[in-house]
Scaffold this motif. Structure first.
Motif, PDB file in Angstrom:
ATOM      1  N   UNK A  77       0.852  -1.182   0.000  1.00  0.00           N
ATOM      2  CA  UNK A  77       0.000   0.000   0.000  1.00  0.00           C
ATOM      3  C   UNK A  77       0.890   1.235   0.000  1.00  0.00           C
ATOM      4  N   UNK A  78       0.612   2.143  -0.938  1.00  0.00           N
ATOM      5  CA  UNK A  78       1.456   3.317  -1.112  1.00  0.00           C
ATOM      6  C   UNK A  78       0.761   4.615  -0.718  1.00  0.00           C
ATOM      7  N   UNK A  79      -0.486   4.534  -0.290  1.00  0.00           N
ATOM      8  CA  UNK A  79      -1.169   5.756   0.105  1.00  0.00           C
ATOM      9  C   UNK A  79      -2.659   5.546   0.263  1.00  0.00           C
ATOM     10  N   UNK A  80      -3.345   6.642   0.527  1.00  0.00           N
ATOM     11  CA  UNK A  80      -4.794   6.645   0.729  1.00  0.00           C
ATOM     12  C   UNK A  80      -5.397   7.739  -0.146  1.00  0.00           C
ATOM     13  N   UNK A  81      -6.532   7.461  -0.769  1.00  0.00           N
ATOM     14  CA  UNK A  81      -7.241   8.435  -1.596  1.00  0.00           C
ATOM     15  C   UNK A  81      -8.615   8.653  -0.970  1.00  0.00           C
ATOM     16  N   UNK A  82      -8.912   9.905  -0.603  1.00  0.00           N
ATOM     17  CA  UNK A  82     -10.224  10.221  -0.048  1.00  0.00           C
ATOM     18  C   UNK A  82     -11.265  10.181  -1.167  1.00  0.00           C
ATOM     19  N   UNK A  83     -12.520  10.153  -0.769  1.00  0.00           N
ATOM     20  CA  UNK A  83     -13.597  10.180  -1.762  1.00  0.00           C
ATOM     21  C   UNK A  83     -13.533  11.475  -2.566  1.00  0.00           C
ATOM     22  N   UNK A  84     -13.222  12.589  -1.897  1.00  0.00           N
ATOM     23  CA  UNK A  84     -13.116  13.871  -2.595  1.00  0.00           C
ATOM     24  C   UNK A  84     -11.975  13.853  -3.614  1.00  0.00           C
ATOM     25  N   UNK A  85     -10.838  13.272  -3.251  1.00  0.00           N
ATOM     26  CA  UNK A  85      -9.716  13.171  -4.196  1.00  0.00           C
ATOM     27  C   UNK A  85     -10.093  12.279  -5.372  1.00  0.00           C
ATOM     28  N   UNK A  86     -10.809  11.195  -5.095  1.00  0.00           N
ATOM     29  CA  UNK A  86     -11.239  10.296  -6.163  1.00  0.00           C
ATOM     30  C   UNK A  86     -12.182  11.026  -7.121  1.00  0.00           C
ATOM     31  N   UNK A  87     -13.119  11.776  -6.579  1.00  0.00           N
ATOM     32  CA  UNK A  87     -14.051  12.527  -7.429  1.00  0.00           C
ATOM     33  C   UNK A  87     -13.309  13.536  -8.291  1.00  0.00           C
ATOM     34  N   UNK A  88     -12.273  14.162  -7.750  1.00  0.00           N
ATOM     35  CA  UNK A  88     -11.477  15.123  -8.522  1.00  0.00           C
ATOM     36  C   UNK A  88     -10.734  14.427  -9.662  1.00  0.00           C
ATOM     37  N   UNK A  89     -10.432  13.143  -9.489  1.00  0.00           N
ATOM     38  CA  UNK A  89      -9.745  12.370 -10.529  1.00  0.00           C
ATOM     39  C   UNK A  89     -10.710  11.957 -11.642  1.00  0.00           C
ATOM     40  N   UNK A  90     -12.023  12.113 -11.403  1.00  0.00           N
ATOM     41  CA  UNK A  90     -13.065  11.707 -12.350  1.00  0.00           C
ATOM     42  C   UNK A  90     -13.868  12.936 -12.763  1.00  0.00           C
ATOM     43  N   UNK A  91     -13.311  13.815 -13.573  1.00  0.00           N
ATOM     44  CA  UNK A  91     -14.012  15.066 -13.900  1.00  0.00           C
ATOM     45  C   UNK A  91     -15.380  14.818 -14.532  1.00  0.00           C
ATOM     46  N   UNK A  92     -16.350  15.683 -14.130  1.00  0.00           N
ATOM     47  CA  UNK A  92     -17.686  15.605 -14.706  1.00  0.00           C
ATOM     48  C   UNK A  92     -18.583  14.563 -14.083  1.00  0.00           C
ATOM     49  N   UNK A  93     -18.101  13.871 -13.064  1.00  0.00           N
ATOM     50  CA  UNK A  93     -18.915  12.826 -12.468  1.00  0.00           C
ATOM     51  C   UNK A  93     -18.909  12.959 -10.957  1.00  0.00           C
ATOM     52  N   UNK A  94     -20.058  13.021 -10.365  1.00  0.00           N
ATOM     53  CA  UNK A  94     -20.179  13.123  -8.916  1.00  0.00           C
ATOM     54  C   UNK A  94     -20.434  11.747  -8.311  1.00  0.00           C
ATOM     55  N   UNK A  95     -21.296  10.953  -8.925  1.00  0.00           N
ATOM     56  CA  UNK A  95     -21.690   9.670  -8.371  1.00  0.00           C
ATOM     57  C   UNK A  95     -20.951   8.537  -9.078  1.00  0.00           C
ATOM     58  N   UNK A  96     -20.419   7.631  -8.295  1.00  0.00           N
ATOM     59  CA  UNK A  96     -19.756   6.453  -8.846  1.00  0.00           C
ATOM     60  C   UNK A  96     -20.299   5.230  -8.128  1.00  0.00           C
ATOM     61  N   UNK A  97     -20.398   4.144  -8.838  1.00  0.00           N
ATOM     62  CA  UNK A  97     -20.787   2.874  -8.246  1.00  0.00           C
ATOM     63  C   UNK A  97     -19.547   2.010  -8.175  1.00  0.00           C
ATOM     64  N   UNK A  98     -19.304   1.467  -6.998  1.00  0.00           N
ATOM     65  CA  UNK A  98     -18.195   0.542  -6.813  1.00  0.00           C
ATOM     66  C   UNK A  98     -18.809  -0.833  -6.705  1.00  0.00           C
ATOM     67  N   UNK A  99     -18.412  -1.760  -7.564  1.00  0.00           N
ATOM     68  CA  UNK A  99     -18.977  -3.100  -7.561  1.00  0.00           C
ATOM     69  C   UNK A  99     -17.941  -4.093  -7.051  1.00  0.00           C
ATOM     70  N   UNK A 100     -18.396  -5.011  -6.225  1.00  0.00           N
ATOM     71  CA  UNK A 100     -17.552  -6.103  -5.771  1.00  0.00           C
ATOM     72  C   UNK A 100     -17.824  -7.284  -6.671  1.00  0.00           C
ATOM     73  N   UNK A 101     -16.782  -7.857  -7.223  1.00  0.00           N
ATOM     74  CA  UNK A 101     -16.951  -9.008  -8.099  1.00  0.00           C
ATOM     75  C   UNK A 101     -16.184 -10.185  -7.549  1.00  0.00           C
ATOM     76  N   UNK A 102     -16.646 -11.345  -7.846  1.00  0.00           N
ATOM     77  CA  UNK A 102     -16.014 -12.560  -7.344  1.00  0.00           C
ATOM     78  C   UNK A 102     -15.149 -13.167  -8.408  1.00  0.00           C
TER      79      UNK A 102
END
Length: 102
Positions: A77-102
């Protein structure tokens, strides 16, 4: 997916940071009805992997060895990304769905 395509896909992750969702809580439901509260993302640097039929050992000093029946990604593990930082990395999108897959 055949092993050649799978290996090429996994090799493309070597040396890169992958974001792993971290959750602070979950509902009591299970399966498709479960909901999770996303806390942020752990940045995981992939330095090797070992899966049936394809592997790339991690040759860094002190890295754990993944041989035999061990399967998975190797790295740290090299760091932590907050939800706000993640949203800034995804311009134009506020809502994201994170899916768990098997």
């Amino acid at each position: 997916m055949d092993k050649t395509k799978c290996k090429a896909s996994v090799e493309g992750m070597l040396g890169k940071d992958m974001l792993i969702p971290l959750f602070s809580s979950s509902s009591s439901d299970s399966g498709n009805n479960a909901t999770y509260t996303l806390y942020g993302f752990g940045k995981f640097r992939v330095t090797g992997f070992n899966f049936p039929g394809i592997s790339e050992p991690d040759n860094y000093a002190g890295a754990p060895k993944c041989t035999g029946t061990c399967s998975g990604f190797i790295g740290y593990f090299s760091g932590f990304v907050t939800i706000q930082e993640y949203q800034a990395m995804q311009p134009g999108s506020i809502t994201k769905t994170v899916k768990l897959i098997k």
